[in-house]
Design a protein around this motif. Sequence first.
Motif, short mmCIF file in Angstrom:
data_model
loop_
_atom_site.label_atom_id
_atom_site.label_comp_id
_atom_site.label_asym_id
_atom_site.label_seq_id
_atom_site.Cartn_x
_atom_site.Cartn_y
_atom_site.Cartn_z
N GLY A 160 -0.52 -8.34 -1.83
CA GLY A 160 -1.15 -8.16 -0.52
C GLY A 160 -2.46 -8.90 -0.43
O GLY A 160 -3.23 -8.92 -1.39
N GLY A 161 -2.69 -9.54 0.71
CA GLY A 161 -3.93 -10.28 0.89
C GLY A 161 -4.79 -9.64 1.95
O GLY A 161 -4.73 -8.42 2.15
N THR A 162 -5.57 -10.47 2.62
CA THR A 162 -6.44 -9.98 3.70
C THR A 162 -5.61 -9.18 4.70
O THR A 162 -4.58 -9.65 5.17
N GLY A 163 -6.05 -7.97 4.99
CA GLY A 163 -5.32 -7.12 5.94
C GLY A 163 -4.29 -6.25 5.27
O GLY A 163 -3.81 -5.28 5.84
N MET A 164 -3.90 -6.62 4.05
CA MET A 164 -2.89 -5.83 3.31
C MET A 164 -3.44 -5.51 1.93
O MET A 164 -2.72 -5.59 0.94
N ASN A 165 -4.70 -5.20 1.87
CA ASN A 165 -5.30 -4.91 0.58
C ASN A 165 -4.86 -3.54 0.07
O ASN A 165 -4.87 -3.27 -1.12
N GLN A 166 -4.49 -2.71 1.02
CA GLN A 166 -3.91 -1.42 0.67
C GLN A 166 -2.65 -1.30 1.49
O GLN A 166 -2.46 -2.03 2.44
N TRP A 167 -1.81 -0.40 1.11
CA TRP A 167 -0.57 -0.25 1.84
C TRP A 167 -0.45 1.18 2.35
O TRP A 167 0.02 2.06 1.62
N PRO A 168 -0.86 1.42 3.59
CA PRO A 168 -0.72 2.78 4.09
C PRO A 168 0.77 3.15 4.11
O PRO A 168 1.60 2.32 4.48
N GLY A 169 1.10 4.32 3.68
CA GLY A 169 2.51 4.73 3.70
C GLY A 169 3.20 4.51 2.37
O GLY A 169 4.31 4.97 2.15
N LEU A 170 2.52 3.81 1.44
CA LEU A 170 3.11 3.63 0.11
C LEU A 170 2.90 4.93 -0.67
O LEU A 170 1.76 5.37 -0.85
N ALA A 171 3.99 5.55 -1.10
CA ALA A 171 3.88 6.78 -1.90
C ALA A 171 3.65 6.36 -3.34
O ALA A 171 4.55 5.83 -4.01
N ILE A 172 2.42 6.54 -3.82
CA ILE A 172 2.06 6.00 -5.13
C ILE A 172 2.65 6.85 -6.26
O ILE A 172 2.50 8.06 -6.29
N ILE A 173 3.34 6.17 -7.16
CA ILE A 173 3.91 6.84 -8.35
C ILE A 173 2.91 6.71 -9.49
O ILE A 173 2.61 7.68 -10.19
N ILE A 205 -9.87 -13.27 13.94
CA ILE A 205 -9.32 -12.78 12.66
C ILE A 205 -9.31 -11.25 12.66
O ILE A 205 -8.29 -10.63 12.33
N GLU A 206 -10.41 -10.66 13.09
CA GLU A 206 -10.48 -9.19 13.11
C GLU A 206 -9.38 -8.60 13.99
O GLU A 206 -8.68 -7.68 13.60
N LEU A 207 -9.25 -9.19 15.18
CA LEU A 207 -8.26 -8.68 16.15
C LEU A 207 -6.84 -8.80 15.58
O LEU A 207 -6.08 -7.84 15.57
N TRP A 208 -6.50 -10.00 15.09
CA TRP A 208 -5.11 -10.24 14.72
C TRP A 208 -4.74 -9.61 13.38
O TRP A 208 -3.60 -9.23 13.16
N VAL A 209 -5.72 -9.46 12.49
CA VAL A 209 -5.44 -8.72 11.24
C VAL A 209 -5.08 -7.28 11.61
O VAL A 209 -4.10 -6.71 11.12
N ALA A 210 -5.90 -6.71 12.52
CA ALA A 210 -5.69 -5.30 12.86
C ALA A 210 -4.35 -5.08 13.55
O ALA A 210 -3.71 -4.04 13.36
N THR A 211 -3.91 -6.08 14.34
CA THR A 211 -2.72 -5.82 15.16
C THR A 211 -1.41 -6.35 14.54
O THR A 211 -0.34 -5.98 14.98
#
Length: 257
Positions: A17-30, A233-239
């Motif tokens: 994951g890069g900019t905008g995907m540094n974390q993955w909401p919804g990923l159930a961490i094992i 960048i802020e707008l399109w990363v968010a959307t």
Amino acid sequence: MSTSSPQIPNAKVAVIGGTGMNQWPGLAIIESVVVETPYGAPSAPLVKGRIAGVEAIFLARHGEGHKIPPHAINYRANLWALKAAGVQNVIAIAAVGSIAEWFAPGDVTVPDDVIDYSWGREHSYSDGSIGSELKHVEFEHPYAPVLRKSLLDAAQAAAVAAHDGGTMAVTQGPRLESPAEIRRLKQDGCAMVGMTGMPEAGLAAELGLAYACLAVSVNWAPGIGSGDIHGQIELWVATSMAKVRAILERALPVLAS
Ligand code: HPA
């Protein structure tokens, strides 16, 4: 979120994951495992999680807290750690600037070629060190055709419009480009520009990993559009990252099976 364990997690598919995907909401961490490689430490712990019913590994390319600039990422350690985790398919997420008219901010594509304009990065495992082999790895398909097709099929299944192809320019960063630099990339045939696609793709090829990229445009490249680039960048990363997640949720079950 990092807990240390000597055991490297195992999974068939990884997402970088890069900019905008540094974390993955919804990923159930094992589990989240700090890994060492002969090339040093990867950008972040390998996070193994479950998404859409299957297990996958997630690696934050810019590190936890998004602090590592493109030229300082330890690409060799990142890819080596994924190989050591038994990964076969690597999906790289990239936020990029648009150069080609057909690829507007907010659009997603699965690039099919790359030009490396970066410099000074540790870009090969064939580095002349003791025990390293000299390999002239083939790079006719920088992005694995079968994996590319899986991503395009997954986009279709998820009803997300995705372009098929385009050449990615990889610049050194972290500064953005001048208009003349972008004109040169356009003349070279590049449709988009990012800062992290290489040496990542080349190292994946050296390790025999199937590697493909989901590129999301988050701005018109400098000199192409008008207006505030950081605002775009802020707008399109968010959307736009919801589109990436929707594609991954369809692709992962196929690739992990
Ligand atoms: N240039 C380089 N890298 C980028 C850009 C850009 O305009 N946008 C997002 N990553």
